[in-house]
Design a protein around this motif. Structure first.
Motif, mmCIF file in Angstrom:
data_model
loop_
_atom_site.group_PDB
_atom_site.id
_atom_site.type_symbol
_atom_site.label_atom_id
_atom_site.label_comp_id
_atom_site.label_asym_id
_atom_site.label_seq_id
_atom_site.Cartn_x
_atom_site.Cartn_y
_atom_site.Cartn_z
ATOM 1 N N ASP A 214 4.287 -5.025 -10.264
ATOM 2 C CA ASP A 214 4.421 -4.573 -8.880
ATOM 3 C C ASP A 214 3.049 -4.120 -8.408
ATOM 4 O O ASP A 214 2.402 -3.286 -9.054
ATOM 5 C CB ASP A 214 5.382 -3.377 -8.783
ATOM 6 C CG ASP A 214 6.823 -3.751 -9.060
ATOM 7 O OD1 ASP A 214 7.202 -4.893 -8.784
ATOM 8 O OD2 ASP A 214 7.574 -2.878 -9.549
ATOM 9 N N LYS A 216 0.715 -3.281 -4.547
ATOM 10 C CA LYS A 216 0.855 -3.031 -3.106
ATOM 11 C C LYS A 216 -0.431 -3.418 -2.391
ATOM 12 O O LYS A 216 -1.528 -3.007 -2.787
ATOM 13 C CB LYS A 216 1.178 -1.549 -2.856
ATOM 14 C CG LYS A 216 1.483 -1.208 -1.411
ATOM 15 C CD LYS A 216 1.893 0.260 -1.292
ATOM 16 C CE LYS A 216 2.229 0.638 0.140
ATOM 17 N NZ LYS A 216 2.603 2.073 0.245
ATOM 18 N N VAL A 221 4.836 -4.053 -1.069
ATOM 19 C CA VAL A 221 4.882 -4.169 -2.527
ATOM 20 C C VAL A 221 5.425 -5.543 -2.896
ATOM 21 O O VAL A 221 6.474 -5.973 -2.416
ATOM 22 C CB VAL A 221 5.778 -3.074 -3.137
ATOM 23 C CG1 VAL A 221 5.863 -3.252 -4.654
ATOM 24 C CG2 VAL A 221 5.244 -1.690 -2.795
ATOM 25 N N THR A 223 5.929 -8.482 -6.289
ATOM 26 C CA THR A 223 6.091 -8.553 -7.740
ATOM 27 C C THR A 223 5.648 -9.919 -8.242
ATOM 28 O O THR A 223 6.180 -10.943 -7.819
ATOM 29 C CB THR A 223 7.553 -8.316 -8.148
ATOM 30 O OG1 THR A 223 7.995 -7.055 -7.625
ATOM 31 C CG2 THR A 223 7.690 -8.300 -9.657
#
Length: 248
Positions: A214, A216, A221, A223
């Motif tokens: 994860d 940002k 955010v 993955t």
């Protein structure tokens, strides 16, 4: 029951239907069967909940809400039928970190998807994330993940959960949950905000693992998912993985 160190994960139900924003309710019980209501913050949160299909698809990392009676509430996506594993990662107030897990059965025909082949790069929403560093079974392995967009390194990764990235590693064969530690943290004056994010991980055995990063950027955010194969170490293998106890 799904217990470790005197604590038990109790799901309100272990069955669900396929759908989005499916309510999930649970409690953490202590050795006396009393709901735990006092937690220490870990990575800016009282509790981290990870949901993933038993075929390692459908990964989600969410943060439930706690009521005064020790009930946790959150909504998750069960986008296909079959089994899902639910992990809770938390630290009781004044105690040590614990990971517990339990399985949820989602009704319908289960058609597991094959594990993607090991690769050194993956893409998500226009970002490319590459991984460097070999994983050696039974040793602490240094893994460096680098983020770029349109071929340009991203040097302004934003802090998320008190780090520049949060990495979950699961052993593919049995979904054993490994504890992975980031190198440095935002604001320490030495850790750059990308493109490289470094972690240290212990792979207990020479086989495949699924990694979920994860990160940002631009307020969102995302993955990135990898399959990583750990090779045999030259030293005897020791069980460094942090196992989450579960039932079937």
């Amino acid at each position: 029951m799904f217990s470790k160190n005197g604590y038990t994960l109790e799901l309100a139900t272990s069955e669900a239907a396929v759908g989005s924003n499916v309510p999930l309710q649970f409690r953490i019980l202590d050795s006396a069967g009393t709901p735990l209501i006092r937690y220490a913050d870990t990575h800016d949160k009282q509790l981290h909940l990870i949901v993933v299909g038993l075929d390692l698809t459908g990964f989600q990392h969410v943060h439930p809400e706690l009521d005064e009676y020790g009930n946790w509430y959150v909504s998750v996506d069960f986008d296909h039928s079959g089994g899902y594993r639910v992990f809770v990662d938390f630290t009781p107030d004044g105690g040590d970190g614990i990971t517990l897990s339990a399985d949820v059965r989602v009704a319908g025909l289960y058609e597991p998807r094959p594990l993607p082949a090991a690769a050194t790069a993956t893409t998500v929403d226009g970002y490319t994330v590459s991984i460097e560093g070999a994983a050696h079974a039974g040793q602490t392995s240094k893994l460096t993940l680098s983020v770029s967009r349109d071929g340009i390194p991203v040097t302004d990764v934003e802090s998320y959960l008190a780090a520049y990235g949060h990495l979950v590693a699961l052993r593919a064969s049995d979904l054993a949950y490994l504890h992975v530690h980031p190198d440095g943290h935002p604001g320490d004056g030495v850790t750059p905000a990308g493109p490289a994010i470094t972690f240290y991980a212990n792979m207990p055995s020479a086989e495949d693992y699924r990694l979920f990063l994860d990160f940002k950027h631009d307020g969102v955010v995302r993955t990135a998912e990898f399959t990583l194969t750990a090779d045999s170490a030259t030293t005897p293998v020791s069980e460094h993985a942090h196992y989450a106890h579960h039932g079937h």
